[in-house]
Design an enzyme around this catalytic site. Structure first.
Site, PDB file in Angstrom:
ATOM      1  N   HIS A  76      18.235  -0.237  -9.987  1.00  0.00           N
ATOM      2  CA  HIS A  76      18.890  -0.959  -9.405  1.00  0.00           C
ATOM      3  C   HIS A  76      20.422  -0.302  -9.903  1.00  0.00           C
ATOM      4  CE1 HIS A  76      19.824  -2.585 -13.654  1.00  0.00           C
ATOM      5  NE2 HIS A  76      20.865  -2.278 -13.503  1.00  0.00           N
ATOM      6  N   GLU A  90      27.869  13.266 -23.668  1.00  0.00           N
ATOM      7  CA  GLU A  90      29.173  12.547 -23.817  1.00  0.00           C
ATOM      8  C   GLU A  90      29.686  11.899 -24.795  1.00  0.00           C
ATOM      9  OE1 GLU A  90      32.115  12.641 -23.204  1.00  0.00           O
ATOM     10  OE2 GLU A  90      32.120  12.034 -20.615  1.00  0.00           O
ATOM     11  N   GLU A  97      35.898  16.314 -24.256  1.00  0.00           N
ATOM     12  CA  GLU A  97      35.327  16.886 -25.943  1.00  0.00           C
ATOM     13  C   GLU A  97      35.162  18.010 -26.292  1.00  0.00           C
ATOM     14  OE1 GLU A  97      33.663  12.940 -26.121  1.00  0.00           O
ATOM     15  OE2 GLU A  97      34.599  12.627 -28.082  1.00  0.00           O
ATOM     16  N   GLU A 100      30.358  17.682 -23.232  1.00  0.00           N
ATOM     17  CA  GLU A 100      29.523  17.892 -22.041  1.00  0.00           C
ATOM     18  C   GLU A 100      29.545  19.053 -21.629  1.00  0.00           C
ATOM     19  OE1 GLU A 100      33.082  17.097 -22.954  1.00  0.00           O
ATOM     20  OE2 GLU A 100      33.270  14.978 -23.566  1.00  0.00           O
ATOM     21  N   ASP A 124      12.188  -1.891 -12.210  1.00  0.00           N
ATOM     22  CA  ASP A 124      13.338  -1.316 -12.367  1.00  0.00           C
ATOM     23  C   ASP A 124      13.275   0.115 -12.894  1.00  0.00           C
ATOM     24  OD1 ASP A 124      15.871  -1.254 -12.050  1.00  0.00           O
ATOM     25  OD2 ASP A 124      16.290  -2.867 -13.339  1.00  0.00           O
ATOM     26  N   SER A 218      22.863  -0.296 -19.113  1.00  0.00           N
ATOM     27  CA  SER A 218      22.130  -0.685 -17.068  1.00  0.00           C
ATOM     28  C   SER A 218      21.162   0.561 -16.675  1.00  0.00           C
ATOM     29  CB  SER A 218      22.341  -1.069 -16.248  1.00  0.00           C
ATOM     30  OG  SER A 218      21.957  -2.758 -16.020  1.00  0.00           O
ATOM     31  N   GLY A 219      20.386   0.909 -16.970  1.00  0.00           N
ATOM     32  CA  GLY A 219      19.559   2.249 -16.956  1.00  0.00           C
ATOM     33  C   GLY A 219      19.626   3.063 -18.434  1.00  0.00           C
TER      34      GLY A 219
END
Ligand SMILES: *[C@@H]1O[C@H](CO)[C@@H](O)[C@H](O)[C@H]1NC(C)=O
Length: 268
Positions: A76, A90, A97, A100, A124, A218-219
């Site tokens: 989604h 991150e 910083e 990354e 999902d 999410s995810g």
């Protein structure tokens, strides 16, 4: 106002199927509530999935680096066609910083059975192919997936991680947060008074007790301690419309161990 709230929650209670609510960060919604700021880079497989708008990128969802060229996330999160990037290593999304790694996404693979109008149907899950391989170091590591079919027992200890608000309507946390959640087994989670038939056995439930621990993006990963190793057992999928820490509505995750063969078929 109180009367209105009582009426609306009553209306929800008479629905046979509790209404889930997406955790995607659309304009800053659906973030970690509760929990604490994580020690920087202590969840080195956590990624920030970002979309491009104008000349800037904005955080949309979490994800997990599972191979140097692959990220696991929720379907989604990528329902809309956007230019995506993934940020590895991150911690503070507003500051560079120096740890990354900014990666382009060359291909998006959404599970073929995913239906964006039916999140309770499951599936999902999505994989993102990075255009270049991640460089693994102290800040960027691969998340470990469970063996196919492994299901954790009730109360198994886990953490969710994500960038988020400290409370509903509060300001965004720029720093990665973590929150302790314990697994709620399928039998309990799918019982009436809990999620009922909205939860399938291809999902994992965690949290939802009287404690106020809450969901990550999410995810993002549900990180569970299995034999002293962190294993990514879930992909954050949905919570109750009434809030992330609603009683007997645990956060619901796509169960990673149900999709190992699908993932392998995509990644080779
Ligand atoms: C990502 O894509 C942008 C735009 O095409 C390009 O400028 C940049 O160099 C790419 N970055 C990487 C790490 O490949």
């Amino acid at each position: 106002m109180l009367r209105f709230l009582l009426l609306t929650s009553l209306a929800a209670l008479v629905l046979a199927v509790p209404q889930p609510w997406y955790l995607e960060d659309e304009l800053g919604e659906g973030r970690v509530v509760g929990g604490e700021v994580a020690r920087p880079n202590s969840w080195p497989w956590q990624v920030s999935l970002q979309y491009k708008s104008g000349s800037y990128f904005y955080h949309a969802c979490g994800g997990t680096l599972i191979r140097t060229g692959w990220v696991l996330t929720a379907a989604h999160c990528i329902d809309r066609s956007m230019t995506w990037r993934v940020v590895l290593g991150e911690h503070d999304i507003n500051n560079n910083e120096g740890r990354e790694q900014y990666m382009n996404v060359s291909q998006v693979y959404v599970h073929p059975n995913w239906k964006s109008n039916n999140i309770a149907g499951g599936y999902d899950i999505a994989l993102l192919r990075l255009s270049t391989d991640a460089v693994l170091n102290n800040y960027v590591q691969l998340g470990v997936l469970p063996p196919s079919g492994q299901v954790l027992s009730h109360n198994h200890p886990c953490y969710i991680t994500g960038w988020g608000r400290t409370q509903t309507g509060g300001s965004l946390s720029a720093q990665l947060k973590q929150a302790y959640l314990s697994v709620v087994d399928y039998q309990t989670c799918s019982s009436s008074g809990w999620w009922g038939s909205s939860v399938k056995n291809t999902m994992v439930c965690a949290g939802g007790g009287s404690d106020s621990a809450c969901q990550g993006d999410s995810g993002g990963p549900l990180n569970c301690n299995v034999n002293s190793q962190w294993v990514v057992h879930g992909v954050t999928s949905f919570v109750s419309f009434f809030g992330c820490n609603t009683y007997q509505r645990p956060t619901v995750f796509t169960r990673a161990s149900a999709y190992i063969s699908w993932m392998n078929s995509i990644m080779g």
